[in-house]
Each structure stands twice: as structure tokens, then as C-alpha cells.
Design an enzyme around this catalytic site. Structure first.
Site, mmCIF file in Angstrom:
data_model
loop_
_atom_site.group_PDB
_atom_site.id
_atom_site.type_symbol
_atom_site.label_atom_id
_atom_site.label_comp_id
_atom_site.label_asym_id
_atom_site.label_seq_id
_atom_site.Cartn_x
_atom_site.Cartn_y
_atom_site.Cartn_z
ATOM 1 N N GLU A 1 -23.072 -8.690 14.514
ATOM 2 C CA GLU A 1 -22.409 -9.238 13.505
ATOM 3 C C GLU A 1 -22.314 -10.600 13.540
ATOM 4 O OE1 GLU A 1 -18.421 -7.310 13.724
ATOM 5 O OE2 GLU A 1 -19.289 -5.591 13.529
ATOM 6 N N ASN B 1 -27.442 -5.905 15.972
ATOM 7 C CA ASN B 1 -26.361 -4.904 15.079
ATOM 8 C C ASN B 1 -25.608 -5.438 14.255
ATOM 9 O OD1 ASN B 1 -25.262 -2.082 15.386
ATOM 10 N ND2 ASN B 1 -23.483 -2.764 16.196
ATOM 11 N N HIS C 1 -20.439 1.896 8.562
ATOM 12 C CA HIS C 1 -18.947 2.125 8.021
ATOM 13 C C HIS C 1 -18.658 2.263 6.636
ATOM 14 C CE1 HIS C 1 -17.726 1.541 12.159
ATOM 15 N NE2 HIS C 1 -18.413 0.474 12.438
ATOM 16 N N GLU D 1 -22.667 3.278 14.258
ATOM 17 C CA GLU D 1 -21.454 3.269 14.135
ATOM 18 C C GLU D 1 -20.960 4.305 13.090
ATOM 19 O OE1 GLU D 1 -19.428 -0.433 14.806
ATOM 20 O OE2 GLU D 1 -20.823 -1.141 15.914
ATOM 21 N N ASP E 1 -19.196 6.123 10.274
ATOM 22 C CA ASP E 1 -18.229 6.815 9.671
ATOM 23 C C ASP E 1 -18.032 6.893 8.120
ATOM 24 O OD1 ASP E 1 -16.921 4.281 9.870
ATOM 25 O OD2 ASP E 1 -15.546 4.524 11.478
HETATM 26 O O1 9MR Z 1 -13.715 1.031 17.353
HETATM 27 C C1 9MR Z 1 -13.107 -0.303 17.854
HETATM 28 C C2 9MR Z 1 -11.635 -0.207 17.995
HETATM 29 O O2 9MR Z 1 -11.216 0.548 18.939
HETATM 30 C C3 9MR Z 1 -11.369 -1.833 18.365
HETATM 31 O O3 9MR Z 1 -10.102 -1.860 18.278
HETATM 32 C C4 9MR Z 1 -12.146 -2.683 17.302
HETATM 33 C C5 9MR Z 1 -11.727 -4.385 17.638
HETATM 34 O O4 9MR Z 1 -12.626 -5.185 17.110
HETATM 35 O O5 9MR Z 1 -13.489 -2.588 17.678
HETATM 36 C C6 9MR Z 1 -13.728 -1.304 16.995
HETATM 37 O O6 9MR Z 1 -15.359 -1.230 17.017
HETATM 38 C C7 9MR Z 1 -15.856 -1.786 16.269
HETATM 39 C C8 9MR Z 1 -17.316 -2.190 16.842
HETATM 40 O O7 9MR Z 1 -17.058 -2.557 18.015
HETATM 41 C C9 9MR Z 1 -18.117 -3.251 16.060
HETATM 42 N N1 9MR Z 1 -18.122 -2.861 14.555
HETATM 43 C C10 9MR Z 1 -17.273 -2.415 13.983
HETATM 44 C C11 9MR Z 1 -16.246 -1.456 14.620
HETATM 45 C C12 9MR Z 1 -15.190 -0.987 14.074
HETATM 46 O O8 9MR Z 1 -14.222 -2.143 13.862
#
Ligand code: 9MR
Length: 448
Positions: free
Chosen positions: A161, A204, A240, A269, A271
Site C-alpha cells: 500500500e 501488494n 476488497h 485479500e 472479500d
Molecule cells: O484484517 C486485518 C485486520 O484484522 C486488522 O485490524 C487491520 C489493521 O490494519 O488489517 C487488516 O488487514 C489488512 C491487510 O493487512 C492489508 N490490506 C487491508 C486489510 C484489511 O484492512
């Protein structure tokens, strides 16, 4: 409500029923060969199908049985992030990440590493460093974390990111960007290659799934890296999606343009908020887009069950909170060329009941409704027979896809097959009495 008008003569119906029986036999022969889990179906296509895994849920039997049955790749959801692995400078803890990796390896799953350099979940000490110190902390972090898992990670999200949302295509502000400048990404990849030469190294990001300014900025970077020999093997597209950010129609084209640069692409990722047929259709489109691109090597969904999704209110995953396979699950399995599946993760006996009520009545006809209720286990599909008194005629049905044998209707779901434990759905019909007011006889419910 979906209504199917029945206009068939009895002879035509009989012919159809005979044809349906043949088709059913052919299908079950196919089903015997078709893969019936996401992982095995993806493997038959030369891909993996993975999920984010949280160490904290590995003690939950239904979570583990669903994970083990369906997925052949695991991404630790939070356990490999900087705040988890190096909360204070130079002190590394891998216990939670090791739990996920150990579990995955014991099950023969690949592991995706997520993530080494990211502005988020970054301990505050990192932001306090000056440029020279930050560069050395970044490289040390990459070396130590990748070193701990050397040879065990299929693909690493080396940088996550790094680009801003919106139209600018600019880099996102972060301690790395602000203090080290654009070159930090390249440096991270070079360090990563030396730390674990066997791992595929990915960039990513999210909102890069379609062709847009942000994905084009990433594309330009990857193209530059490839032309200058900066080590990069793959690009992760997080995927997402929700109603504000639906699956883009140019997903396949976007994946392909990256693949054409000479990198693998992965959905990392996935969903999709929603439910029912619309959600299922969106999931199928993502799978189809990946399968259409040779270098799309796998798909990871961002969690096993809606219960633990980071956006649980959007029910974005393939299994509901009771671990029942959703329509989206079946759509993904079928897009991967599999069939059946879904398991019976509760471990008990799946059952259902059918109860009949007359919901409307007039001199020449009536409406009937049958309510199907799952027992103490979730179900993926059901069937119930309804026998009508002669000479009654069924004129219409809704919320079911029926088959007929004489005056016996076998009702199966049209869209409403998946029920959580204890949940109900119903189907209905309009009947011409033709002089008989008798109630139909419902012959019980079977789980199929
Ligand atoms: O799913 C993850 C969640 O449990 C955490 O609280 C969050 C914190 O930043 O991160 C989520 O995973 C993220 C991933 O690491 C990077 N892309 C976005 C995902 C969803 O927020």
C-alpha cells in the site's frame, strides 16, 4: 420472490422428468471426478486457493476444520506485521506467526508472507527514526523476519500500500516515503531478494484491481523495476469489494497488463460485501478473471468466516458465521471447475423439516407455502416432496426449482439452498382446485 409459471402438459412434464433423470445421472458421474474443495479445485487449475488465518482462532474446531478442508494456502492476517514481529527495535517475536506457519505446514499448505514494509501497524518507534537509522531499521527488519522463515514462504508482500488512493497516482506519505524517498521500495526488494532467494517477492495494494490512476502508477513502477533488473516477481491485488467499490469489469484486462510485464499476479485479500446471488456472481467473476490470466497463480480470501471478517457487518466471505457454505462458496467452487463441497463443518447430522400452511384461499384456488427449517447443523441444500390431490393443478411456484412425477412435486431451492443452523426459508405455489379443496401432503425434508 421468483415465480416460475408452469405451462407444461402432463406428457411434456413426463418427458422433462425423464430427461432430468438422465442429466442428473450424468452430473453425478461428473461430480465423482470433480474436486469438491476450493483448494483441490484450484489445484486442478494449477492455482492455489488461500485464506487469511488468525492464530487466535486456531483453537476453534469449526474454524480449523473449515480451514483445513478448503484451503491450500494461508496468509497470517496480522501476525507477521511489523507491530507483531518487532514491537521494540531489535526485539523480534515470532510466536503468533509461527503458530500460523506451523499449522499451515502441518496441513501441507503454502504460506504467503504479509507484510514487511507498510505504513500501518507500524510501531511508533519506527516513525521517530532519522533517515539513516530508518534505512538500517527497514533492512534489518526485512532480514530478520525473512531470515526466520527462510525457505518456507511461497510469496512475500515486501511492500504494501505505498500509493495514495484517488486520481493522483502519487506515493502515500509514510515514514519510509517521507524520509527515504521513492527509492525505499526498490531497496526493500533488493534486500528481500538477498534475504530469501526462494521466495517470490510481491508488491501488494488495494483499489488497484481495475485500470485506474493508482494501478497505472503501480504498473509504471513495476515496468521500471523490470527494465532495470530490480527484483520483483509478483503483484498482489487485494480485492476488497463492496457496493461503492464493485468488482471492476476490467479486472482481467488489468491483471493481464501486469502479467505482460513478466510478473505473476495474485488476488491476495479477496472479500466482497453482500449476500446471495449478487455476491456469488461477483465472486465468480473474480475467479473467472484470474483463471483467464495464465500468470494469475492464486487467490486468497481475507478470512474463513464472516464471523471474524475485518468487515463482518458486510458478510463478505464464503462461509457464514456458522461455517455454512454460502452461495458465494458454491459459485467459486463451480467457477474453479469443482462441484459439491461445502462440508458439514458442525460435525453432527444435518437435518431439515418442512411445514405446510395455506396462505390464501379463494373459490377456485389457493396459495400454499412450505417452510424449510435447518436443524442443529447448517445445510447447503434441501429437497421436499409435495403431493397434490387429483385433479388439482399447480399453476405457479416461487422460490423453488421443482421437478415433477405425476402429481408429486419435488421442490429444491432456486437460490435459497444454504441455511444456517436453525434458519428457515420458504417456497410457495398457486393451485387450481378443479373441485378438490384437499390440502397437499408434504413428505418431509431431506438435506442434499
Ligand atoms: O484484517 C486485518 C485486520 O484484522 C486488522 O485490524 C487491520 C489493521 O490494519 O488489517 C487488516 O488487514 C489488512 C491487510 O493487512 C492489508 N490490506 C487491508 C486489510 C484489511 O484492512
Amino acid at each position: 420472490m421468483r415465480m416460475t409459471l408452469l405451462r407444461l402438459s402432463r406428457a411434456a412434464t413426463a418427458a422433462l422428468v425423464a430427461g432430468a433423470a438422465l442429466t442428473a445421472a450424468a452430473h453425478s458421474a461428473e461430480a465423482a471426478e470433480a474436486a469438491d474443495t476450493l483448494g483441490s479445485a484450484a489445484a486442478a487449475q494449477g492455482r492455489y486457493f488461500g485464506t487469511a488465518v488468525a492464530a487466535s482462532h486456531l483453537g476453534e474446531a469449526d474454524y480449523v476444520s473449515t480451514l483445513n478442508r478448503e484451503f491450500n494456502s494461508a496468509t497470517p492476517e496480522n501476525e507477521m506485521k511489523w507491530d507483531a514481529t518487532e514491537p521494540t527495535r531489535g526485539t523480534f517475536t515470532f510466536s503468533a506467526a509461527d503458530q500460523v506457519v506451523d499449522h499451515a505446514q502441518a496441513q501441507g499448505m503454502d504460506v504467503r508472507g504479509h507484510t514487511l514494509v507498510w505504513h500501518s501497524q507500524l510501531p511508533s518507534w519506527v516513525g521517530g527514526l532519522g533517515a539513516a537509522d530508518l534505512r538500517s531499521a527497514m533492512n534489518n527488519h526485512i532480514n530478520r523476519v525473512m531470515g526466520h522463515y527462510k525457505g518456507q514462504i511461497h510469496s512475500w508482500d515486501v511492500v504494501n500500500e505505498a500509493f495514495q488512493d484517488g486520481g493522483s497516482g502519487a506515493r502515500r506519505s509514510s515514514p519510509f516515503q517521507d524520509k527515504l524517498g521513492d527509492g525505499y521500495i526498490e531497496e526493500a526488494f533488493r534486500t528481500a531478494r538477498a534475504a530469501d532467494p526462494a521466495a517470490k517477492l510481491c508488491y501488494n495494494d488495494y483499489n488497484t484491481d481495475g485500470v485506474n490512476a493508482k494501478s497505472t502508477a503501480v504498473y509504471t513502477m513495476v515496468k521500471d523495476f523490470k527494465s532495470r533488473g530490480v527484483p520483483i516477481d509478483c503483484v498482489g491485488f487485494q480485492g476488497h469489494f463492496n457496493s461503492n467499490s464493485p468488482v471492476p469489469s476490467d479486472l482481467r484486462a488489468n491483471l493481464q497488463r501486469f502479467a505482460d510485464l513478466g510478473v505473476d499476479v495474485q488476488i491476495t485479500e479477496l472479500d466482497i460485501e453482500g449476500s446471495g446471488a449478487a455476491q456469488a456472481d461477483s465472486y465468480a467473476r473474480v475467479v473467472e478473471a484470474c483463471l483467464a490470466v495464465d500468470r494469475c497463480t492464486g487467490i486468497t480470501v481475507w478470512g474463513v468466516t464472516d464471523k471474524y471478517s475485518w468487515r463482518s457487518s458486510g458478510t463478505p466471505l464464503l462461509f457464514d458465521g456458522n461455517y455454512a457454505a454460502k452461495p458465494a462458496y458454491h459459485a467459486v467452487l463451480s467457477a474453479l471447475g469443482g462441484s459439491g463441497g461445502g462440508g458439514n463443518p458442525g460435525g453432527g447430522t444435518a437435518t431439515c423439516t418442512a411445514t405446510y400452511t395455506r396462505t390464501a384461499d379463494w373459490s377456485s384456488g389457493y396459495n400454499g407455502q412450505v417452510t424449510i427449517t435447518a436443524g442443529s447443523e447448517p445445510i447447503g441444500s434441501w429437497a421436499a416432496t409435495v403431493t397434490f390431490a387429483s385433479p388439482q393443478r399447480v399453476q405457479a411456484t416461487w422460490n423453488t426449482t421443482p421437478t415433477w412425477s405425476g402429481n408429486v412435486m419435488t421442490a429444491r431451492p432456486s437460490w435459497n439452498g444454504t441455511l444456517a443452523a436453525g434458519a428457515s426459508t420458504s417456497f410457495g405455489f398457486t393451485v387450481a382446485k378443479n373441485g378438490s379443496d384437499a390440502a397437499p401432503v408434504v413428505g418431509g425434508c431431506t438435506v442434499s
